[in-house]
Design a protein around this motif. Sequence first.
Motif, mmCIF file in Angstrom:
data_model
loop_
_atom_site.group_PDB
_atom_site.id
_atom_site.type_symbol
_atom_site.label_atom_id
_atom_site.label_comp_id
_atom_site.label_asym_id
_atom_site.label_seq_id
_atom_site.Cartn_x
_atom_site.Cartn_y
_atom_site.Cartn_z
ATOM 1 N N GLU A 134 0.833 -1.203 0.000
ATOM 2 C CA GLU A 134 0.000 0.000 0.000
ATOM 3 C C GLU A 134 0.867 1.251 0.000
ATOM 4 O O GLU A 134 0.623 2.192 -0.746
ATOM 5 C CB GLU A 134 -0.929 0.005 1.213
ATOM 6 N N TYR A 138 1.659 4.372 -3.686
ATOM 7 C CA TYR A 138 1.561 5.825 -3.839
ATOM 8 C C TYR A 138 2.600 6.377 -4.806
ATOM 9 O O TYR A 138 2.499 7.506 -5.254
ATOM 10 C CB TYR A 138 1.691 6.524 -2.487
ATOM 11 N N ARG A 152 3.065 12.373 0.943
ATOM 12 C CA ARG A 152 1.704 11.867 0.685
ATOM 13 C C ARG A 152 1.625 10.364 0.965
ATOM 14 O O ARG A 152 0.692 9.881 1.569
ATOM 15 C CB ARG A 152 1.318 12.164 -0.765
ATOM 16 N N ALA A 153 2.644 9.636 0.527
ATOM 17 C CA ALA A 153 2.665 8.191 0.769
ATOM 18 C C ALA A 153 2.753 7.914 2.270
ATOM 19 O O ALA A 153 2.088 7.020 2.779
ATOM 20 C CB ALA A 153 3.849 7.567 0.034
#
Length: 155
Positions: A134, A138, A152-153
């Motif tokens: 997951e 990103y 952001r990740a």
Amino acid sequence: MKLSTLLPLIPAVSCTISFSKWHAPLPGDLRSPCPALNALANHYIIPHNGRNLTVPLLVEAFKASMNISPDFTTFVATAALPLAPDGGASGQFSLQDISVHGRQDGMEHDGSLSREDYDVSGDATRFSPRVFREFLSYFGGKEEVTLKLAARARW
């Protein structure tokens, strides 16, 4: 920043120690919820078995491998000492000792990029391929990532 520098889950900084030697934990080796400590153990920069860690050992390892300040490492490593079975009297602790959850004197390490939170799985020390996939998703397969994309990740 190259994505490959993020894969060990440690900061991309100047490094005077080689990360070329790596081996997964062996039966009986201890690991923690902290990917940085686990990476240092897996690369034999600190004891591979995850035992007999001391403040001076970690200060040297973090300074040489990731350029982390001795003051910060001393603060964090000293906070880990009371978590040892002997309360830190020996000046040593293990990676397993810091795997605590819900203790007032413990250090939580939720929000890992590669492990389930303790509240989710009851074990924050085991690598989770799902969590790591997951995180990597990103980046969309990019080899170069910006600070904004990494943030952001991480978020």
